[in-house]
Design an enzyme around this catalytic site. Structure first.
Site, PDB file in Angstrom:
ATOM      1  N   LYS A  91     -10.886   0.319   6.104  1.00 30.02           N
ATOM      2  CA  LYS A  91     -10.145   0.581   7.338  1.00 30.02           C
ATOM      3  C   LYS A  91     -10.609   1.868   8.040  1.00 30.02           C
ATOM      4  CE  LYS A  91      -6.133  -1.989   5.685  1.00 30.02           C
ATOM      5  NZ  LYS A  91      -4.717  -2.274   5.886  1.00 30.02           N
ATOM      6  N   LYS A 113      -9.453   0.464   0.363  1.00 29.37           N
ATOM      7  CA  LYS A 113      -8.722   0.412   1.634  1.00 29.37           C
ATOM      8  C   LYS A 113      -9.238   1.491   2.592  1.00 29.37           C
ATOM      9  CE  LYS A 113      -4.763  -1.518   0.614  1.00 29.37           C
ATOM     10  NZ  LYS A 113      -3.406  -1.706   0.124  1.00 29.37           N
ATOM     11  N   LYS A 136      18.163 -21.605  17.123  1.00 27.60           N
ATOM     12  CA  LYS A 136      18.406 -21.427  15.686  1.00 27.60           C
ATOM     13  C   LYS A 136      17.919 -22.685  14.934  1.00 27.60           C
ATOM     14  CE  LYS A 136      22.166 -20.434  12.564  1.00 27.60           C
ATOM     15  NZ  LYS A 136      23.222 -21.377  12.241  1.00 27.60           N
ATOM     16  N   ASN A 144      10.866  -6.071   5.427  1.00 28.10           N
ATOM     17  CA  ASN A 144      10.646  -5.537   4.086  1.00 28.10           C
ATOM     18  C   ASN A 144      11.608  -4.380   3.836  1.00 28.10           C
ATOM     19  OD1 ASN A 144       9.306  -2.994   4.999  1.00 28.10           O
ATOM     20  ND2 ASN A 144       7.848  -4.468   5.814  1.00 28.10           N
ATOM     21  N   ASP A 170       2.044  -8.297   7.024  1.00 28.11           N
ATOM     22  CA  ASP A 170       0.679  -8.836   7.049  1.00 28.11           C
ATOM     23  C   ASP A 170       0.664 -10.229   7.676  1.00 28.11           C
ATOM     24  OD1 ASP A 170      -0.652  -6.670   5.844  1.00 28.11           O
ATOM     25  OD2 ASP A 170       0.100  -7.278   3.874  1.00 28.11           O
ATOM     26  N   PHE A 221      -1.740   4.321   4.460  1.00 29.35           N
ATOM     27  CA  PHE A 221      -0.943   4.304   3.233  1.00 29.35           C
ATOM     28  C   PHE A 221      -1.306   3.074   2.421  1.00 29.35           C
ATOM     29  CE2 PHE A 221       2.523   7.424   2.787  1.00 29.35           C
ATOM     30  CZ  PHE A 221       2.162   8.251   3.835  1.00 29.35           C
TER      31      PHE A 221
HETATM   32  N1  CTP Z   1      -1.214  -1.805   8.064  1.00 35.76           N
HETATM   33  C1  CTP Z   1      -1.401  -1.958   9.418  1.00 35.76           C
HETATM   34  N2  CTP Z   1      -1.287  -3.179   9.992  1.00 35.76           N
HETATM   35  C2  CTP Z   1      -1.007  -4.262   9.252  1.00 35.76           C
HETATM   36  C3  CTP Z   1      -0.816  -4.140   7.857  1.00 35.76           C
HETATM   37  C4  CTP Z   1      -0.939  -2.880   7.298  1.00 35.76           C
HETATM   38  O1  CTP Z   1      -1.655  -0.963  10.100  1.00 35.76           O
HETATM   39  N3  CTP Z   1      -0.883  -5.436   9.847  1.00 35.76           N
HETATM   40  C5  CTP Z   1      -1.377  -0.464   7.489  1.00 35.76           C
HETATM   41  C6  CTP Z   1      -0.133   0.145   6.896  1.00 35.76           C
HETATM   42  O2  CTP Z   1       0.591   0.878   7.866  1.00 35.76           O
HETATM   43  C7  CTP Z   1      -0.691   1.047   5.834  1.00 35.76           C
HETATM   44  C8  CTP Z   1      -1.958   0.358   5.402  1.00 35.76           C
HETATM   45  O3  CTP Z   1      -2.286  -0.555   6.436  1.00 35.76           O
HETATM   46  O4  CTP Z   1      -1.045   2.316   6.342  1.00 35.76           O
HETATM   47  C9  CTP Z   1      -1.861  -0.339   4.084  1.00 35.76           C
HETATM   48  O5  CTP Z   1      -1.118  -1.487   4.184  1.00 35.76           O
HETATM   49  P1  CTP Z   1      -1.323  -2.689   3.150  1.00 35.76           P
HETATM   50  O6  CTP Z   1      -0.515  -3.832   3.671  1.00 35.76           O
HETATM   51  O7  CTP Z   1      -1.046  -2.211   1.782  1.00 35.76           O
HETATM   52  O8  CTP Z   1      -2.873  -2.942   3.316  1.00 35.76           O
HETATM   53  P2  CTP Z   1      -3.626  -4.214   2.949  1.00 35.76           P
HETATM   54  O9  CTP Z   1      -5.043  -3.839   2.978  1.00 35.76           O
HETATM   55  O10 CTP Z   1      -3.155  -5.304   3.837  1.00 35.76           O
HETATM   56  O11 CTP Z   1      -3.103  -4.441   1.481  1.00 35.76           O
HETATM   57  P3  CTP Z   1      -3.460  -5.577   0.482  1.00 35.76           P
HETATM   58  O12 CTP Z   1      -4.912  -5.781   0.616  1.00 35.76           O
HETATM   59  O13 CTP Z   1      -3.037  -4.958  -0.771  1.00 35.76           O
HETATM   60  O14 CTP Z   1      -2.642  -6.762   0.901  1.00 35.76           O
END
Ligand code: CTP
Length: 406
Positions: free
Chosen positions: A340, A336, A288, A209, A278, A322
């Site tokens: 979390k 969130k 490859k 990303n 994610d 974040f």
């Molecule tokens: N994060 C993490 N591990 C992951 C994905 C995200 O620790 N596999 C953490 C990021 O570092 C960030 C927070 O989760 O601090 C928010 O990430 P985000 O991807 O926006 O959270 P989601 O809940 O997955 O978001 P959404 O529901 O909007 O997809």
């Protein structure tokens, strides 16, 4: 902040030694009492008389030049200093301090000092990147020294590269900031994740990303300025990591999880600024992938949510997550935070001007369980990070006060 402070200015022998005259003049101009120590090599580049005239104090070069029988000069200077600034700091002076060598007036005074030390390195880019020099700088940073990173530009050796002494204004600002910052996070261990993860498809391709790592790096710097012991676990970043902060490099979400978990128990504060994938490819090809047909279907599987994993096994750590959102920012951020088990969520509307990935600015809102703690305006990432770390420090203090009351 500099008025009435005693600053020892150590000058070591590089061409940038001439800039120490401007630094000295700016420090005295701001009201500091400056005592200069020069290495013998530094005197080849600039005369002690220049520094004596600017500092209005005797310049020290030889450890055995003890002209006042009432004091031992290097101990006296080390005790009197509110801060020691080494500018320019050569690889040699950095190496001596890192390894406890005291063979001249500057290195001897440094070993006797208990005050904060600010180091402004200047050297050829290959010297600056040499593993021995990097190791020495990391060692000093771990012991609490603050580094003012060199700039990129024309070096005396002909290279255009990193290694040029930072501008005198920047160095004086760093000294002033250090002296004005209460060490609110002294003794606290802060773990920061930064950058984006890489999820490999085959040996040459991956999913990632746009995260630059700038916000995570700014948070790490802000935490260090407040006196914390900081570790960064970083994925792919385009920004240069701050020198002198412990840095652990990872690629994938799984590796980040492993490195963060290994340090979780010792951490007092964990800040998950990284943009973690994610999903990752269900299958990682050993060779490859060859093209065939018009459409290629890739199957992705969920990665482990690191923040959620940390939240579920949380003990006394302050956990900060974040949330990068494009709509319903407050609602999604608070959701969130609860899901979390975070103490704070830092949310930004990434669709807003000045708040996206990669820029130098951000517009953040900080939430706790009760709701909004602070809605910040458009700020530089460094300013936003400073505000966040002050809020975290205040929460730690509140927990400490509560436990005393009980
Ligand atoms: N994060 C993490 N591990 C992951 C994905 C995200 O620790 N596999 C953490 C990021 O570092 C960030 C927070 O989760 O601090 C928010 O990430 P985000 O991807 O926006 O959270 P989601 O809940 O997955 O978001 P959404 O529901 O909007 O997809």
């Amino acid at each position: 902040m500099l008025r009435g402070k005693t600053i020892v200015l150590g000058i070591s022998g590089g061409i940038a030694a001439y800039k120490a005259a401007t630094i000295c003049s700016k420090l005295t101009g701001a009201g500091a009492n400056v005592h200069v120590i020069m290495t013998t090599s530094a005197t080849k580049f600039i005369t002690p008389l220049t520094l004596q005239t600017l500092s209005k104090n005797e310049v020290h070069i030889d450890t055995f030049d003890e002209n006042n029988p009432q004091v031992v000069n290097h101990i006296n200077l080390a005790d009197a200093a509110d801060l020691i600034l080494i500018a320019p700091a050569t690889a040699n002076t950095i190496g001596k301090l890192a390894n406890g060598i005291a063979d001249d007036m500057l290195s001897t005074t440094l070993l006797a000092a208990t005050c904060p030390i600010v180091i402004a390195p200047a050297m050829n880019v290959h010297m600056y990147e040499h593993p021995a020099v990097v190791h020495n700088m990391n060692l000093l940073a771990e012991r609490g020294a603050l580094f003012v990173d060199p700039g990129t530009g024309q070096l005396a050796c002909g290279y255009v590269a990193k290694g040029r002494l930072a501008e005198p204004e920047e160095i004086v600002d760093a000294v002033s900031n250090w002296l004005s910052k209460p060490q609110l996070l002294a003794g606290q261990s802060v773990l920061v994740t930064a950058g984006g993860t890489i999820e490999r498809l085959d040996p040459v391709r991956y999913l990632t990303n746009d995260s630059s790592g700038k916000m995570g790096f700014a948070i790490a710097e802000a935490a260090r300025l407040l006196g914390a012991d900081v570790t960064i676990v970083a994925g792919r970043t385009s920004a240069t990591p701050p020198s002198g902060i412990r840095l652990v490099r990872v690629e994938s979400a799984e590796q980040m999880l492993e490195e963060v978990l290994a340090r979780y128990e010792q951490a007092n504060v964990v800040i998950k600024a990284a943009a973690v994938a994610d999903y990752r490819p269900l299958q990682r090809y050993g060779q490859k992938i060859k093209k065939s047909g018009d459409i290629l279907h890739l199957e992705l599987e969920r990665t482990t949510d690191i923040l959620q994993t940390l939240g579920e096994s949380k003990q006394d750590q302050i956990l900060v997550g974040f949330a990068a959102e494009t709509e319903h920012v407050d609602e999604y951020a608070l959701d969130k935070l609860k899901r979390k088990h975070c103490d704070f969520i830092v949310a930004n509307d990434v669709s807003a001007e000045g708040a996206g990935f990669n820029g130098d600015t951000n517009i953040i809102t900080i939430y706790n369980k009760q709701g909004i703690v602070e809605r910040l305006p458009l700020l530089s990432k460094a300013q936003a990070a400073e505000r966040l770390m002050n809020i975290v420090a205040a929460r730690l203090q509140q927990i400490k006060d509560d436990s005393h009351d009980r």
